[in-house]
Design an enzyme around this catalytic site. Structure first.
Site, short mmCIF file in Angstrom:
data_model
loop_
_atom_site.label_atom_id
_atom_site.label_comp_id
_atom_site.label_asym_id
_atom_site.label_seq_id
_atom_site.Cartn_x
_atom_site.Cartn_y
_atom_site.Cartn_z
N TYR A 224 -80.84 -64.63 97.06
CA TYR A 224 -80.38 -63.31 98.00
C TYR A 224 -80.57 -63.65 99.70
CZ TYR A 224 -81.29 -59.78 94.30
OH TYR A 224 -81.33 -59.07 93.20
N LYS B 6 -86.02 -72.44 85.82
CA LYS B 6 -84.98 -72.93 85.26
C LYS B 6 -85.02 -74.62 85.51
CE LYS B 6 -81.47 -72.74 82.47
NZ LYS B 6 -81.52 -72.72 80.93
N ASP C 260 -84.50 -68.37 80.36
CA ASP C 260 -83.53 -67.92 79.09
C ASP C 260 -84.49 -67.68 78.08
OD1 ASP C 260 -84.26 -70.46 79.11
OD2 ASP C 260 -82.09 -71.20 78.10
N ASP D 225 -85.43 -60.12 89.73
CA ASP D 225 -84.55 -58.96 89.49
C ASP D 225 -83.98 -58.60 87.98
OD1 ASP D 225 -82.89 -56.93 90.66
OD2 ASP D 225 -81.20 -58.32 90.38
N ASP E 162 -85.90 -55.66 85.13
CA ASP E 162 -85.01 -54.72 84.47
C ASP E 162 -85.14 -54.69 82.94
OD1 ASP E 162 -83.91 -53.57 86.86
OD2 ASP E 162 -81.97 -53.31 86.20
C1 IPM Z 1 -84.11 -54.28 92.96
C2 IPM Z 1 -82.51 -53.83 93.07
C3 IPM Z 1 -82.02 -54.51 94.29
C4 IPM Z 1 -82.33 -56.00 94.29
C5 IPM Z 1 -80.84 -54.18 94.86
C6 IPM Z 1 -80.33 -52.66 94.86
C7 IPM Z 1 -80.22 -54.84 96.11
O1 IPM Z 1 -81.72 -54.19 92.09
O2 IPM Z 1 -84.87 -53.76 93.70
O3 IPM Z 1 -84.38 -54.71 92.01
O4 IPM Z 1 -81.27 -56.52 93.68
O5 IPM Z 1 -83.40 -56.59 94.66
MG MG Z 2 -82.75 -54.78 90.40
#
Ligand code: IPM
Ligand code: MG
Length: 376
Positions: A152, A201, A233, A257, A261
């Site tokens: 990032y 990884k 993975d 990240d 999710d």
């Molecule tokens: C998160 C989001 C952010 C990230 C984006 C919106 C920049 O996906 O907070 O997980 O990738 O960190």
């Molecule tokens: Mg995210």
């Protein structure tokens, strides 16, 4: 800050509020109602300062993260953020997009540790898309994602190559960066089930090999904590196969990240999950729901405010030292869910069930508020 008032100590806290875009303003306003109820119940005073960031800041000031916003956040006790982004600003160049505000806040405030608890609420067990036997075992994972390093923030750019224009992003981690996030994870694990899974990884990436060495080193200071390592993975598979076996997961910015999710999905609704982003001790943390700005439902007052309300609970606990108040909010949320109240995003094929009542954003925060102050 504590001030003496009418024979009582009254705690005053300055909270920087960044409503942002899409459903951000709705969910942050709804959460403030709950915070205000906490203030009344416990005799605290929360002083809010509303700040611009994200798409709205681009519209008003021409930049996604005005300097004044960063300065006000720095001098606050904690930052509460709704969400940023939306289709209106999607065609802007990378460095001018609303998301820059988030990345900018993370680096400017030094928020290197992103804490994302993924919990399956018993009342929402039917939301879990996994096998019912897996859901029955429960899910309570705390993700600790490194937030100011890795790809990032690594060197990036474009250059010419034999195959035409080439773009690159660099994954780099130094010892100090890994050390501090590892300490955060182990400390959190000490207050939980004392189990850390470090995800990397290391079979391919040099940065992961250093990551693993440093985590192993830090682990020596926490002999009570069981540590295991998992390739990313495999981790994405195990999270689906046996989520109940995870306690604390520590990982890099990019892997965190993606995996957080995935974890949000297995707990049923991204609309339920809070987060905390923390920096060095004594600096303000930032608290936000992990869902995005959901522009498709913005302004309809149907968004789920619970992720933001639960983020406020994390804020009270981690930045303001108000553990009892934080637990009170969490208990109130569980109570409202067990009473059958749901926003539309957490209703799963149970619409016919008389016990489930679908309500809007502010009705939901109102229910939490009532439960908190003891009114049915
Ligand atoms: C998160 C989001 C952010 C990230 C984006 C919106 C920049 O996906 O907070 O997980 O990738 O960190
Ligand atoms: Mg995210």
């Amino acid at each position: 800050m504590k001030t003496f008032k009418e024979g009582n100590y009254m705690s005053k806290f300055r909270i920087a509020v960044i409503p942002g875009d899409g459903i951000g303003p709705e969910v942050s306003n709804a959460s403030r109602e709950v915070l205000d109820a906490v203030a009344v119940k416990y005799g605290h005073s929360f002083i809010y300062e509303e700040l611009l960031a994200g798409g709205i800041a681009i519209d008003v000031t021409g930049t996604p993260l005005p300097k004044s916003t960063v300065a006000a956040c720095r001098s606050s006790d904690a930052v509460l953020l709704g969400a940023v982004g939306g289709p209106k600003w999607d065609t802007l160049p990378g460095d001018q997009r609303p998301e820059r505000a988030l990345l900018g806040l993370r680096s400017e405030l030094g928020l290197f540790a992103n804490i994302r608890p993924a919990v399956l609420h018993p009342a929402l067990a039917s939301a879990c898309p996994l096998h019912p036997d897996t859901a029955a075992k429960g899910i309570d994972i705390c993700f600790v994602r490194e937030l100011t390093g890795g790809m990032y923030f690594g060197e990036r750019g474009r250059r010419q190559s034999a195959g035409g224009e080439e773009a690159y992003d660099t994954e780099a981690y130094n010892v100090e960066e890994v050390k501090r996030i590892a300490h955060t994870a182990f400390k959190i694990a000490m207050g939980r089930k004392k189990h850390v899974t470090s995800v990397d990884k290391a079979n391919v990436l040099e940065s992961s090999r250093l990551w693993r060495e440093v985590v192993l080193d830090v682990a020596k200071e926490y002999p009570e904590v069981e540590l295991d390592h998992m390739y990313v993975d495999n981790a994405s598979m195990q999270l689906i196969k046996r989520p109940g076996d995870f306690d604390v997961v520590v990982t890099s910015n990019m892997f965190g990240d993606i995996l957080s999710d995935e974890a949000a999905m297995i707990t049923g609704s991204i609309g339920m999950l809070p987060s905390a982003s923390l920096g060095a001790e004594g600096t303000p943390g930032m608290y936000e729901p992990i869902h995005g700005s959901a522009p498709d439902i913005a302004g309809k007052h149907i968004a789920n405010p619970l992720a933001t309300i639960l983020s406020c609970a994390m804020m009270l606990r981690m930045s303001l030292g108000l553990e009892r108040e934080a637990e009170d909010i969490e208990t109130a949320v569980a109570d409202v869910l067990s009473q059958g109240y749901r926003t539309a995003d957490i209703v799963y094929g149970e619409r016919s069930d008389d016990n489930v009542m679908v309500i809007g954003t502010f009705e939901m925060s109102g229910k939490v508020k009532k439960s908190l102050i003891g009114i049915k």
